[in-house]
Design an enzyme around this catalytic site. Structure first.
Site: not given
Ligand SMILES: *Cc1c(COP(=O)(O)O)cnc(C)c1O
Length: 384
Positions: A183, A185-187
């Site tokens: 997604y 905003t994930k790492t």
């Protein structure tokens, strides 16, 4: 100082990702084509090999298809920490099974295995631990718990690429499946996307089928095959959860950069840890020596002597232009889960108490040093 707002999170997308996506668009493969299996292979290698990786269009879809592949269905119960995003529990409902919410450890905010053991019944078939904030759940504790109660394990690793516990990369352990999120905003990100990693070839094979309508082979396999490309068979009532080639193109570049981006987040976390040592904040646990923390989130907890409570702190930070967030509103405090299970705060004493004082500060690999210092200065301004 920069007077514009600093958002809580921004993706780390550079010219390489833009070029790779542009090439993918020019290739003509807009759905799943040659880049998806390449991304899967490279991701499996990043988890230490000896696993299969199956790309899907979200971690939510991955959790759903992994639990489905393990046979979770009506009449069964699945243990889920209350300290998570709703996706972890909603997929259990969609399979006709019952998510049983579990309280968390006060230090790590990981599933509390003591409370989980109390909630095991003869209908419990699986547990879905969440590697909260990017800190891996202890691989040894998880294995002990699952073995003792004979439960299948599907790890929610949405926060935790790359990470490792006791030298074992998250995804390379003994669990039936581990699910990562890409997604925005994930790492690492593909916009929307996810990956199921499993050592069980039957689970991998089933998810390859169920992610695309239950076809016996996908469009790219048909294109490459000697059999006529129009010929396929439907062998299951599947879903529509395949990843696209432009997304895989972005993922391949992000995968190459994953360790550098993780190192940058770790550096920022270290700066925060030093800068906030004297403030009335409880800082995130560093984790056991030798573990690798993905540092998806930097979660601080306001002590009672702080000038503001959590809501006041988030409001003051926002007034000074720094976006914060809260991870998580525990599931048992959301209308749907509360009403479904007739749940009350006293059933989850740790999560209920910690929720009142947690704040996630901005932490993303694209942050500049100036932005990091701005967070430091603003937190000091609010709390001093
Ligand atoms: C983001 C997240 C998910 C869902 O990931 P998607 O890829 O958006 O479906 C699941 N679990 C946790 C803990 C998350 O933070």
């Amino acid at each position: 100082m920069d007077e514009s707002r600093l958002p809580f999170a921004l993706p780390d997308i550079g010219e390489e990702e833009i070029a790779a996506v542009t090439d993918a668009l020019r290739s003509g493969w807009l759905s799943s084509g040659p880049l998806v299996p390449r991304f899967e292979q490279r991701f499996a290698d990043a988890c230490g090999g000896r696993v299969g990786a199956v790309a899907v269009n979200s971690a939510t879809a991955g959790l759903h298809l992994a639990l489905e592949a393990l046979g979770v269905g009506p009449g069964m119960e699945v243990l889920v920490p209350t300290w998570t995003f709703t996706a972890t529990a909603e997929v259990v409902v969609h399979l006709g099974a019952e998510p049983v919410l579990v309280d968390v450890d006060p230090d790590t905010l990981h599933i509390d295995f003591t409370d989980a053991a109390r909630k095991v019944t003869d209908r419990t078939v699986a547990v879905v631990p969440v590697h909260f904030a990017g800190q891996p759940v202890s691989a040894a504790d998880l294995r002990d718990f699952a073995d003792t109660h004979r439960l299948a394990v599907v790890e929610d690793a949405a926060h935790s690429f790359p990470a490792s516990s006791q030298g074992i990369p998250v995804g390379a352990g003994t669990s039936a499946a581990t699910v990562f999120s890409f997604y925005a905003t994930k790492t690492i990100t593909t916009g929307e996307g996810g990956m199921v990693v499993t050592r069980d070839p039957d689970v991998a094979r089933r998810i390859r089928t169920t992610r695309l309508h239950g076809f016996d082979r996908d469009g790219f396999a048909r294109y490459r095959s000697d059999r006529p490309s129009w010929r396929y068979d439907v062998v299951e009532a599947g879903w529509k959860c395949n990843l696209t080639d432009p997304a895989a193109a972005m993922g391949l570049v992000q995968l190459d950069r994953a360790e550098a981006m993780r190192a940058r987040r770790q550096e920022i976390a270290g700066r925060y840890r030093n800068a906030f040592a004297d403030l009335p904040l409880d800082l995130p646990p560093p984790g056991p020596a030798g573990d690798v923390h993905a540092w998806h989130l930097f979660v601080v907890r306001l002590r009672s002597e702080a000038l503001y409570d959590r809501d006041g702190f988030v409001r003051e930070m926002s007034r000074l232009g720094v976006g914060c967030s809260v991870h998580f509103i525990p599931l048992h405090q959301h209308t749907y889960w509360r009403d479904r299970g007739r749940l009350t705060d006293d059933l989850f004493p740790v999560a209920s108490a910690e929720f009142a004082r947690v704040v996630s500060l901005p932490l993303f690999s694209a942050m500049t040093d100036d932005q990091v210092e701005r967070v430091v200065t603003t937190v000091h301004k609010v709390l001093q």
